[in-house]
Motif scaffolding. Structure first.
Motif, PDB file in Angstrom:
ATOM      1  N   ILE A   1     -12.453   1.847   5.680  1.00  0.00           N
ATOM      2  CA  ILE A   1     -11.241   1.491   4.935  1.00  0.00           C
ATOM      3  C   ILE A   1     -10.754   0.092   5.300  1.00  0.00           C
ATOM      4  O   ILE A   1     -10.370  -0.702   4.433  1.00  0.00           O
ATOM      5  N   GLN A  19     -12.264  -2.814   3.295  1.00  0.00           N
ATOM      6  CA  GLN A  19     -12.120  -2.869   1.845  1.00  0.00           C
ATOM      7  C   GLN A  19     -10.720  -3.384   1.480  1.00  0.00           C
ATOM      8  O   GLN A  19      -9.796  -2.594   1.295  1.00  0.00           O
ATOM      9  N   LEU A  72      -8.763  -1.965  -1.658  1.00  0.00           N
ATOM     10  CA  LEU A  72      -8.672  -0.522  -1.830  1.00  0.00           C
ATOM     11  C   LEU A  72      -7.259  -0.061  -2.166  1.00  0.00           C
ATOM     12  O   LEU A  72      -7.070   0.793  -3.053  1.00  0.00           O
TER      13      LEU A  72
END
Length: 214
Positions: free
Chosen positions: A193, A196, A199
């Protein structure tokens, strides 16, 4: 290299002879976008070495100024010379989605993990299958005198004691198998996570689309 994600700071550490350098070369051959971190040093260039490619060659005063300005991710003094990893090139690379590979010992790895870029670190420690095999590999590569091999073996015990500080530990009893495991780890960690940056915006867009359906 992908601008859809942030790059990783990939740290590979091991006692000498466990296979770290070979695995580093294989990783870069597997993905040419993986960039090897160019270290800075105060030692004099050797014949054929190019500033900015082999090392960033610095004076003692310039290196110490970079340390004082917090411009080094990690650094150490070895005998009479400094060695370290400048922060700016690494920041630029990971912002562009380019992974940066560090071939450092546990002390260098610890400094990088504790730096401002620590959340982007992927650290892997490579263990030999046995001390006898480690010694055999050191002898087989025929690079060091017997007393140097003995010193490397003595140092390996302290180095191995730091394995719990790493994200992953691989036992290099078969080079091909170990490399496949390393590729799997890198591939998965690229989707972490924290790597990214878009996101949150993507999830917000999905929620917005749900609201528009109501």
């Amino acid at each position: 290299m992908s601008k859809d994600r942030r790059g990783l700071l990939i740290i590979l550490s091991s006692p000498s002879g466990a296979g770290k350098s070979t695995l580093s070369r294989r990783l870069r051959d597997w993905d040419f976008s993986v960039r090897f971190s160019v270290s800075a040093t105060t030692r004099k260039p050797r014949p054929g070495e190019v500033d900015g490619e082999d090392y960033y060659f610095r004076s003692h005063d310039a290196f110490e100024a970079q340390i004082a300005a917090d411009e080094m991710l990690e650094h150490a003094r070895v005998f009479d010379n400094y060695y370290g990893s400048p922060k700016a090139p690494v920041e630029e690379a990971i912002a562009a989605g380019q992974d940066v590979l560090f071939d450092v010992d546990w002390q260098g790895g610890q400094q990088i993990r504790n730096s401002v870029l620590g959340k982007h670190v992927l650290s892997v420690f490579i263990l030999p299958p046995s001390m006898a095999e480690l010694e055999r590999r050191l002898i087989a590569r025929a690079q060091d005198a017997p007393d140097v091999i003995e010193a490397r073996m003595a140092k390996s015990r302290d180095e191995i004691s730091h394995w719990p500080e790493y994200d992953y530990v691989l036992i290099n009893d078969d080079l091909d198998k170990t490399f496949e495991q390393l590729k799997t780890i890198v591939t998965a960690e690229r989707m972490r996570i924290s790597q990214q940056p878009d996101l949150v915006a993507r999830v917000r867009q999905l929620n917005k689309e749900f609201e528009q359906r109501d």
